[in-house]
Design an enzyme around this catalytic site. Structure first.
Site, short mmCIF file in Angstrom:
data_model
loop_
_atom_site.label_atom_id
_atom_site.label_comp_id
_atom_site.label_asym_id
_atom_site.label_seq_id
_atom_site.Cartn_x
_atom_site.Cartn_y
_atom_site.Cartn_z
N LYS B 89 0.81 -1.22 0.00
CA LYS B 89 0.00 0.00 0.00
C LYS B 89 0.85 1.28 0.00
CE LYS B 89 -4.31 -1.53 0.09
NZ LYS B 89 -5.16 -1.29 -1.10
N GLU B 111 -9.63 6.67 2.86
CA GLU B 111 -10.56 5.67 3.38
C GLU B 111 -9.74 4.45 3.73
OE1 GLU B 111 -9.83 5.85 0.21
OE2 GLU B 111 -9.31 3.74 -0.10
N SER B 377 1.49 -9.76 -1.11
CA SER B 377 1.21 -8.33 -0.99
C SER B 377 1.41 -7.77 0.42
CB SER B 377 -0.21 -8.05 -1.45
OG SER B 377 -1.12 -8.84 -0.72
#
Lengths: 254, 393
Positions: B89, B111, B377
């Protein structure tokens, strides 16, 4: 001539009221519309509830959630409205988000609106270029006016373009906000209202967002042709039910 | 066939910017400037430097020997779990915070669902000294307490989304409303390849560093840039977009997107959007999304909080429609046991999102000579509680 354009020619400031279909109770739709007309409201926005109403504040979102829980759907709303033109003469506009209309089928949706006697649509998340390229001819085929929004941030060039392609009125969002978040208008809004008035656009402007009482209605319509009350009315219905709608309207226009 | 965004912001029939007029100036400003900014040498220099020195890139491309032996194929893991803050991220938030600075923004909103994107945003805001507000569903706040604490420690304000189903989609609605209310000074850092154009393209470009590195690293390991398969999990789809990006037009590279089937695709408790979704508009983008007959957006379910989004990014909808990528759905149970297996065979505790991708090895047989790259990830620290409860550890 479309009922909206006839109404816009009347020599008075226009009051429009928004309510969420299916709220407070699923079958209130027709009686709310009839009471609003009887109370002297000039035109009505019927809110088609959506699970994710991006441009709305907590009041309208909560009413939409309740309406959906009550069982409101596009199909149910159209059924409730099928005989509305036997009793109601003022312009009726459906305001809703694009996804439920897309699932119903845009052509199908417009056709239903025309059969019922709906005069226009407000679809906040349908962008101008998508409308122009894909849906304009369908709206026109069924005699529906698509109402576009402008905000204090809208560029002059874009305002002029919106004015050019608008049939009916321009929905002028009073401030940078979602619905229901303003309690009074200050100098910023007044300057903005005047700035737009001075453009002498061909389309009359109706102000929405942040109008809740006689005072804000008067401020909003100092330059504009009319104003729309939404959240304040939905809140009133929540607290008082549908029996005293006349009282709410009287406080605004008398 | 192009798999990249076109001039109008579409991937085939998906994408676009279905936004209220109130957001038009914000989105237009971003659309007009993002590519220009990203190409500036000063931007690239700062971005690359932060990826290296702060995030810890390049992340290793690790040959998983024991996992490969078990499944009789050559498996490489792209170790995004080793990034600062524990997942891919941050590649995107580093990029977007620099864009926000170039645009002169003084406030950032985001968000978050599981909290990973919220933490990655709070981190870069702390790094840059920019005010940060993160919207998070009230229900997610309760079930992801450690990440809420992290964001607070990093100086972010965490605002509960109290509307609708009080999860990720509602947090996204609230962030969009905040942006409507603060159009001038605020930049909205969307965490996935979703939202109105140019977000899906911008986020994919920032995440594309993943496949850029895979190409170079595979060249060293295998003396070729292209694997036979790339596997990644898809919620909104940002890590998959990054892992696929430089392979999109290499048609010989098979792309596998893994969705969360929850308790089973047709159990009513699932997040398998490509199977259960229909074309529609969510958060400003035309894509595939889970919805009722009447067009109301439905709440998805997965044991993984990072995969329970009711839509997928428009790029992925396009990859699904054109069959460029194969979509596979993995249940909670399959993902959890694949996660545990990686712990036991390789000594790596994966995020439950990534565990979904790992479960593909039990679903699909690969050839012994196949080179398979799986994008790991994120790491599983944030999921310990779920693992503990699930396996009664």
């Amino acid at each position: 001539m479309n009922r909206i354009n006839q109404k816009l020619q009347e020599n008075k400031k226009l009051l429009s009221i928004y309510f969420t279909a299916g709220f407070p109770k699923i079958n209130d739709t027709v009686s709310i519309i009839e009471s609003l007309e009887k109370s002297g409201v000039d035109f009505i926005e019927i809110g088609l509830p959506f699970s994710d109403p991006l441009a709305d504040g907590p009041t309208i979102q909560a009413s939409s959630t309740k309406a959906l829980d009550n069982g409101m759907t596009t199909e149910v709303l159209f059924n409730q409205l099928k005989d509305i033109r036997k009793t109601v003469k003022i312009p009726l506009i459906i305001m809703g988000y694009f996804n439920p209309m897309m699932q119903f089928g845009i052509e199908n949706f417009c056709k239903k609106c025309a059969e019922i006697g709906i005069d226009g649509l407000i679809i906040p998340d349908l962008p101008l270029d998508v409308y122009n390229n894909n849906y304009k001819t369908i709206f026109e085929k069924y005699g529906l006016i698509n109402v576009f929004l402008i905000t204090p941030q809208t560029s002059l060039e874009r305002i002029q373009f919106i004015d050019k392609i608008s049939d009916g009125f321009i929905y002028m969002v009073s401030s940078a906000s979602v619905t229901g978040s303003q309690s009074a208008f200050g100098k910023t809004q007044d300057d903005y209202f005047k700035r737009i008035a001075d453009l002498n656009l061909k389309s009359p402007q109706i102000v929405g967002f942040g109008i809740s009482n006689a005072e804000t209605f008067k401020q909003a319509t100092k330059y504009a042709k009319g104003a729309i009350i939404g959240s304040a009315f939905v809140k009133y219905l929540d607290e008082n039910g549908t029996a005293s709608i006349q009282k709410f309207v009287n406080k605004i226009i008398n | 066939m192009s798999y990249f965004v076109d001039k109008k912001g579409y991937y085939g029939e998906f994408g676009g910017a279905f936004i209220p007029e109130m957001l038009y100036p914000n989105v237009k400003e971003l659309e007009d400037n993002y590519l220009k900014i990203m190409q500036e040498p000063s931007f690239q220099e700062e971005f690359q430097n932060l990826l290296k020195e702060y995030v810890g890139r390049p992340t290793p491309l690790y040959f998983a020997k024991r996992l490969s032996e078990k499944y009789q194929t050559k498996i490489y893991l792209k170790r995004e779990d080793l990034c600062h803050t524990g997942a891919h991220k941050i590649n995107n938030t580093i990029g977007q915070i620099l864009v926000a600075k170039k645009l002169g923004k003084t406030r950032v909103i985001a968000e978050t669902g599981a909290g990973q994107h919220g933490v990655a945003t709070a981190t870069v805001c702390a790094l840059m000294g920019i005010e940060c507000v993160v919207y998070m569903g009230e229900i997610d706040i309760a079930r992801q307490a450690p990440n809420v604490a992290r964001m607070k420690m990093l100086g972010a304000k965490v605002v509960p989304a109290l509307s609708g189903s009080r999860t990720l989609k509602d947090a996204t609605n609230e962030a969009i409303r905040d942006w409507i209310n603060n159009p001038v000074n605020t930049h909205y850092i969307i965490g996935s390849v979703v939202g109105p154009h140019p977000y899906p393209d911008m986020v994919a470009r920032f995440q594309s560093v993943i496949s850029e590195e895979i190409k170079k690293q595979l060249k060293v390991h295998e003396n070729k840039e292209n694997p036979d398969y790339v596997i990644a999990c898809v919620g909104g789809g940002s890590n998959a977009a990054g892992a696929f990006y430089h392979y999109l037009e290499e048609e010989k590279v098979n792309l596998i997107a893994v969705e969360a089937a929850g308790l089973g695709i047709h159990s009513g408790e699932s997040a398998a959007t490509s199977v259960l979704g229909k074309e529609g508009v969510i958060h400003g983008s035309k894509t595939l999304l889970m919805q009722s007959e009447d067009g109301q957006i439905t709440e998805p379910y997965s044991i993984s909080a990072g995969l329970d989004y009711p839509g997928i990014g428009p790029l992925h909808a396009h990859l699904y429609r054109t069959k460029r990528a194969e979509f596979i759905s993995i249940t909670d149970a399959e993902a959890m046991s694949a996660g545990l297996e990686l712990c036991e065979l390789e000594g790596i505790i994966p995020a439950i999102e990534s565990a979904h991708a790992l479960a593909v090895f039990n679903m699909k047989k690969f050839k012994e000579s196949d080179v398979v790259v799986l994008n790991l990830s994120g790491r599983g620290d944030k999921d310990l509680d779920t693992y503990v409860k699930y396996f009664k550890l």
